[in-house]
Write a protein that holds these residues in place. Sequence first.
Motif, short mmCIF file in Angstrom:
data_model
loop_
_atom_site.label_atom_id
_atom_site.label_comp_id
_atom_site.label_asym_id
_atom_site.label_seq_id
_atom_site.Cartn_x
_atom_site.Cartn_y
_atom_site.Cartn_z
N LYS A 1 0.84 -1.21 0.00
CA LYS A 1 0.00 0.00 0.00
C LYS A 1 0.88 1.25 0.00
O LYS A 1 0.60 2.21 -0.72
N LYS A 2 1.95 1.25 0.80
CA LYS A 2 2.87 2.38 0.83
C LYS A 2 3.53 2.61 -0.52
O LYS A 2 3.93 3.72 -0.85
N CYS A 3 3.63 1.56 -1.32
CA CYS A 3 4.24 1.64 -2.65
C CYS A 3 3.23 2.01 -3.73
O CYS A 3 3.57 2.05 -4.91
N GLY A 4 1.98 2.28 -3.35
CA GLY A 4 0.98 2.71 -4.30
C GLY A 4 0.08 1.60 -4.83
O GLY A 4 -0.75 1.85 -5.70
N PHE A 5 0.22 0.40 -4.31
CA PHE A 5 -0.62 -0.72 -4.75
C PHE A 5 -1.94 -0.68 -3.99
O PHE A 5 -2.02 -0.16 -2.88
N GLU A 6 -2.97 -1.25 -4.59
CA GLU A 6 -4.25 -1.45 -3.92
C GLU A 6 -4.29 -2.88 -3.39
O GLU A 6 -3.73 -3.77 -4.00
N VAL A 7 -4.95 -3.07 -2.27
CA VAL A 7 -5.12 -4.41 -1.73
C VAL A 7 -6.61 -4.69 -1.71
O VAL A 7 -7.35 -4.06 -0.98
N ARG A 8 -7.03 -5.63 -2.53
CA ARG A 8 -8.46 -5.94 -2.62
C ARG A 8 -8.83 -7.21 -1.89
O ARG A 8 -9.95 -7.39 -1.49
N ASP A 9 -7.90 -8.14 -1.77
CA ASP A 9 -8.17 -9.41 -1.11
C ASP A 9 -7.52 -9.39 0.26
O ASP A 9 -6.31 -9.40 0.39
N LEU A 10 -8.33 -9.33 1.30
CA LEU A 10 -7.80 -9.22 2.65
C LEU A 10 -7.77 -10.55 3.38
O LEU A 10 -7.70 -10.59 4.60
N SER A 11 -7.81 -11.66 2.65
CA SER A 11 -7.71 -12.96 3.29
C SER A 11 -6.25 -13.25 3.63
O SER A 11 -5.39 -12.37 3.54
N GLU A 12 -5.96 -14.46 3.96
CA GLU A 12 -4.60 -14.88 4.34
C GLU A 12 -3.55 -14.48 3.31
O GLU A 12 -2.48 -14.01 3.64
N ASN A 13 -3.83 -14.67 2.06
CA ASN A 13 -2.92 -14.29 0.97
C ASN A 13 -3.73 -13.53 -0.07
O ASN A 13 -4.94 -13.68 -0.15
N GLY A 14 -3.07 -12.73 -0.86
CA GLY A 14 -3.79 -11.98 -1.87
C GLY A 14 -2.87 -11.36 -2.86
O GLY A 14 -1.67 -11.47 -2.77
N THR A 15 -3.45 -10.68 -3.78
CA THR A 15 -2.69 -10.00 -4.81
C THR A 15 -2.84 -8.51 -4.63
O THR A 15 -3.95 -7.99 -4.60
N CYS A 16 -1.73 -7.83 -4.50
CA CYS A 16 -1.72 -6.38 -4.46
C CYS A 16 -1.57 -5.93 -5.90
O CYS A 16 -0.81 -6.53 -6.67
N THR A 17 -2.26 -4.89 -6.29
CA THR A 17 -2.19 -4.44 -7.67
C THR A 17 -1.82 -2.97 -7.77
O THR A 17 -2.15 -2.18 -6.89
N TYR A 18 -1.15 -2.64 -8.83
CA TYR A 18 -0.83 -1.26 -9.18
C TYR A 18 -1.31 -1.10 -10.61
O TYR A 18 -0.78 -1.74 -11.52
N TYR A 19 -2.35 -0.32 -10.80
CA TYR A 19 -2.92 -0.16 -12.14
C TYR A 19 -2.31 1.05 -12.83
O TYR A 19 -2.58 2.19 -12.48
N GLY A 20 -1.48 0.77 -13.82
CA GLY A 20 -0.78 1.82 -14.53
C GLY A 20 -1.69 2.75 -15.30
O GLY A 20 -1.36 3.92 -15.49
N TYR A 21 -2.86 2.27 -15.72
CA TYR A 21 -3.75 3.15 -16.47
C TYR A 21 -4.26 4.29 -15.58
O TYR A 21 -4.54 5.38 -16.07
N ILE A 22 -4.37 4.05 -14.28
CA ILE A 22 -4.78 5.12 -13.37
C ILE A 22 -3.69 6.19 -13.31
O ILE A 22 -3.97 7.39 -13.39
N GLN A 23 -2.43 5.74 -13.21
CA GLN A 23 -1.31 6.67 -13.20
C GLN A 23 -1.22 7.39 -14.54
O GLN A 23 -0.92 8.58 -14.59
N ALA A 24 -1.50 6.69 -15.64
CA ALA A 24 -1.46 7.30 -16.97
C ALA A 24 -2.48 8.44 -17.05
O ALA A 24 -2.21 9.50 -17.63
N ARG A 25 -3.66 8.24 -16.46
CA ARG A 25 -4.67 9.32 -16.43
C ARG A 25 -4.15 10.50 -15.63
O ARG A 25 -4.28 11.66 -16.07
N LYS A 26 -3.57 10.23 -14.47
CA LYS A 26 -3.04 11.31 -13.63
C LYS A 26 -1.95 12.07 -14.35
O LYS A 26 -1.83 13.28 -14.20
N ASP A 27 -1.15 11.35 -15.15
CA ASP A 27 -0.05 11.96 -15.89
C ASP A 27 -0.51 12.63 -17.18
O ASP A 27 0.29 13.21 -17.91
#
Length: 152
Positions: free
Chosen positions: A122-148
Amino acid sequence: MYQYFNGLVIREGTVGVPAEQVEVLFKDAGWARNTPEWQKEKFTLIFTNSTWAFTVWDNEKMVGMVRVISDQIMAANIMDLVVLTAYRGKGIGQKLVELCVQKLPHGDWFAHTSANNFSFYKKCGFEVRDLSENGTCTYYGYIQARKDGHRV
């Protein structure tokens, strides 16, 4: 590519990463133990078969690493990110993630990890959608592309 970070050297590359140094990191993280001799080459091969990798060095000692598998266009997966215990809390992990994302800044990034690492990603800009024991953190570049301003 070499660069300096807080007195350490960060190297980019997937070739020539010494298996014994990787094994030390994996043991420190609890990811490996009692690896048979015949299997030790895997610690080098994982880099050879990765798209990008960065290693962090304190003189001749590897103290951190990250490796990525990607199509180099749309998506990338952080496969392994590890920093020796004695070097944690100094921004090395965040720097490694930053260098990775720079390789594909508008791509989608994923990091499959355990729940105890969610706050780090999360500190690195990823979203955490799965809060179970294990999960996938994601960083969606298209969101950053919009901001840029590169994408509507």
